[in-house]
Design a protein around this motif. Structure first.
Motif, PDB file in Angstrom:
ATOM      1  N   VAL A   1       0.830  -1.205   0.000  1.00 37.81           N
ATOM      2  CA  VAL A   1       0.000   0.000   0.000  1.00 37.81           C
ATOM      3  C   VAL A   1       0.861   1.249   0.000  1.00 37.81           C
ATOM      4  O   VAL A   1       0.613   2.204  -0.753  1.00 37.81           O
ATOM      5  N   VAL A   2       1.911   1.254   0.844  1.00 33.78           N
ATOM      6  CA  VAL A   2       2.824   2.401   0.891  1.00 33.78           C
ATOM      7  C   VAL A   2       3.474   2.614  -0.474  1.00 33.78           C
ATOM      8  O   VAL A   2       3.598   3.748  -0.960  1.00 33.78           O
ATOM      9  N   ALA A   3       3.912   1.528  -1.118  1.00 32.02           N
ATOM     10  CA  ALA A   3       4.552   1.631  -2.428  1.00 32.02           C
ATOM     11  C   ALA A   3       3.610   2.235  -3.458  1.00 32.02           C
ATOM     12  O   ALA A   3       4.002   3.096  -4.257  1.00 32.02           O
ATOM     13  N   LEU A   4       2.350   1.789  -3.452  1.00 36.36           N
ATOM     14  CA  LEU A   4       1.381   2.305  -4.419  1.00 36.36           C
ATOM     15  C   LEU A   4       1.122   3.792  -4.205  1.00 36.36           C
ATOM     16  O   LEU A   4       1.082   4.576  -5.162  1.00 36.36           O
ATOM     17  N   VAL A   5       0.941   4.179  -2.937  1.00 36.09           N
ATOM     18  CA  VAL A   5       0.690   5.593  -2.635  1.00 36.09           C
ATOM     19  C   VAL A   5       1.899   6.437  -3.009  1.00 36.09           C
ATOM     20  O   VAL A   5       1.783   7.492  -3.653  1.00 36.09           O
ATOM     21  N   TRP A   6       3.082   5.979  -2.620  1.00 38.13           N
ATOM     22  CA  TRP A   6       4.326   6.725  -2.890  1.00 38.13           C
ATOM     23  C   TRP A   6       4.558   6.866  -4.394  1.00 38.13           C
ATOM     24  O   TRP A   6       4.850   7.961  -4.887  1.00 38.13           O
ATOM     25  N   ALA A   7       4.430   5.764  -5.131  1.00 38.93           N
ATOM     26  CA  ALA A   7       4.718   5.795  -6.561  1.00 38.93           C
ATOM     27  C   ALA A   7       3.728   6.642  -7.346  1.00 38.93           C
ATOM     28  O   ALA A   7       4.078   7.185  -8.406  1.00 38.93           O
TER      29      ALA A   7
ATOM     30  N   ALA B   1       8.753  -5.692  -1.501  1.00 38.25           N
ATOM     31  CA  ALA B   1       7.444  -5.236  -1.955  1.00 38.25           C
ATOM     32  C   ALA B   1       7.401  -3.715  -2.066  1.00 38.25           C
ATOM     33  O   ALA B   1       6.802  -3.166  -2.992  1.00 38.25           O
ATOM     34  N   LEU B   2       8.050  -3.040  -1.122  1.00 35.39           N
ATOM     35  CA  LEU B   2       8.091  -1.577  -1.158  1.00 35.39           C
ATOM     36  C   LEU B   2       8.734  -1.080  -2.445  1.00 35.39           C
ATOM     37  O   LEU B   2       8.307  -0.081  -3.024  1.00 35.39           O
ATOM     38  N   PHE B   3       9.771  -1.789  -2.914  1.00 34.41           N
ATOM     39  CA  PHE B   3      10.492  -1.364  -4.112  1.00 34.41           C
ATOM     40  C   PHE B   3       9.898  -1.936  -5.404  1.00 34.41           C
ATOM     41  O   PHE B   3      10.191  -1.426  -6.484  1.00 34.41           O
ATOM     42  N   ALA B   4       9.090  -2.982  -5.297  1.00 37.14           N
ATOM     43  CA  ALA B   4       8.596  -3.645  -6.510  1.00 37.14           C
ATOM     44  C   ALA B   4       7.142  -3.329  -6.821  1.00 37.14           C
ATOM     45  O   ALA B   4       6.724  -3.433  -7.977  1.00 37.14           O
TER      46      ALA B   4
END
Length: 421
Positions: free
Chosen positions: A42-48, A286-289
């Motif tokens: 979720v953090v990755a999606l929001v950040w990206a 997961a955060l990076f991918a």
């Protein structure tokens, strides 16, 4: 000579207490890791999507020594090649234990989860290939929808509050272990390029030394950790994906106890490393991918272009049909009888849950289309979409039977308390 039919073997029966205790300990760390994995995604999606330039800048940040082994890698590469090597190291230990003391030690008992795992790889690959067989298709991504993510699946179970019986959890874990072995073989055979024989040879020599020291009962983390890093670095340089080193070292560990040992070395090391793998390595990967675009246009491409559509259908349809159909056929041919406390619908729900192919699917999406960033991103978005669909559908199916699961769970707890008295 009796003409009576061969008695049918039980399938998904209640596990013995020692096996149930080990399963509970193993899945506890994976469940916590699965919740962290969901949060990291979720953090990755929001950040990206909120700050794409900053997200990409972090991914491209290079760290590490510039050496003959070319270890000055981006953070994205460290997560993909380094952190996932730890994940596959734990997978190697799990597989070794299953072969020595778990479900896979008995060929007849192993037949069902092995057939289920093989069909759960073959059918999604076939679905993807059919969707991509026409003009505009990309057959190189056939392996993307073949993986099952046990941590993500357990995280979903924790969120929806399902009291899934230990037998179904054990089936899911064994399925995922065999699935991981197939995944690492696929990565090693189909997604390794530019093999450097000198580095591969030295890496294999390192593995031989690792095995020899272990067999001679030499102890000391200060020997094995540096040796493991060297083996990993040489494997990385060889052109074989570095995660292969992790699973190889996991398979080399001893799973039997010597006289006077409370735990085998494999069990002890897994107990130490699993929380690090599940709680840090996989969520950081997961955060990076998982940082992909979720704009209306990007989501539209997921369901209209051949490669991402093949990924979604492979996970949602192929995984479910492959695992459930393979298990049903194997049960028919091996004369295995389903535990009367469960129904085939329960196995169908677990088959849908196994369509969550997050971690390894994201890795293969990057490897399959390393030269086409746009297609890789669309297929990663398809992995997310397919995994979410499977998670939602499985959650609904499992919640419908949760009252029955709670009764079985409480019966298992009562049996454990009685044994402890």
């Amino acid at each position: 000579m009796s003409d009576s039919p061969t008695p049918r073997r039980p399938f998904l029966g209640r596990l013995p207490l020692p096996e149930r205790k080990f399963l509970a300990d193993a899945l506890r760390a994976e469940t916590v890791g699965g919740i962290l994995l969901l949060g990291a995604a979720v953090v990755a999606l929001v950040w990206a999507n909120a700050w794409p330039a900053g997200y990409q800048s972090v991914l491209d940040t290079t760290v590490g020594p510039s050496s003959p082994l070319h270890l000055d890698l981006s953070l994205d590469a460290w997560a993909k090649d380094g952190l996932l090597a730890v994940f596959f190291f734990v997978a190697g230990i799990e597989l070794k234990r299953e072969l020595v003391a778990g479900e896979l030690r008995d060929p007849r008992a192993a037949a069902l989860p092995v057939v289920a795992a093989v069909c759960g790889v073959a059918v999604p690959a076939a679905v993807y290939a059919v969707v991509n067989s026409g003009p505009g298709g990309h057959l190189a991504g056939w392996a993307i929808p073949t993986a099952t993510d046990i941590a993500f699946a357990l995280g979903v179970l924790a969120v929806v509050g399902s009291h899934l019986p230990s037998a179904l959890r054990a089936f899911l874990l064994t399925l995922a272990v065999v699935d991981d072995l197939i995944a690492i073989l696929i990565i090693a055979i189909f997604y390794s390029t530019g093999i450097k024989l000198w580095a591969l040879g030295l890496s294999l020599l390192g593995l031989v030394l690792f095995y020899a020291l272990h067999r001679m009962r030499v102890r000391g983390w200060y020997l094995y950790v540096p040796l493991a890093v060297v083996v990993w670095a040489l494997m990385h340089e060889s052109g074989i994906h570095a995660t292969v080193a992790g699973v190889a070292m996991g398979l080399l560990l001893r799973c039997t106890k010597d006289p006077g040992e409370e735990h085998s070395p494999a069990e002890h090391i897994e107990h130490l490393v699993r929380p690090f793998s599940a709680g840090f390595c996989v969520p950081v990967f997961a955060l990076f991918a998982a940082g992909v675009s979720v704009s209306p246009r990007a989501l539209g491409e997921v369901f209209t272009q051949a490669s991402p559509l093949g990924v979604v259908l492979g996970l949602v349809v192929g995984k479910c049909l492959g695992i459930f159909g393979g298990t049903w056929l194997a049960a028919r041919f091996t004369r295995a009888e389903l535990n009367p406390e469960l129904e085939w619908g329960d196995l169908f729900a677990v088959s849908v849950l196994a369509g969550i192919g997050f971690t390894v699917s994201l890795l293969i999406a990057e490897l399959a289309f390393a030269d086409d960033h746009g297609l890789s991103e669309r297929d990663k978005a398809a992995v997310l979409a397919g995994s979410v669909i499977c998670a939602v559908v499985a959650s609904v199916l499992l919640r419908l039977r949760n009252r029955k699961y709670r009764q079985l769970y409480e019966a298992e707890l009562a049996e454990e308390r009685a044994a402890a008295v």
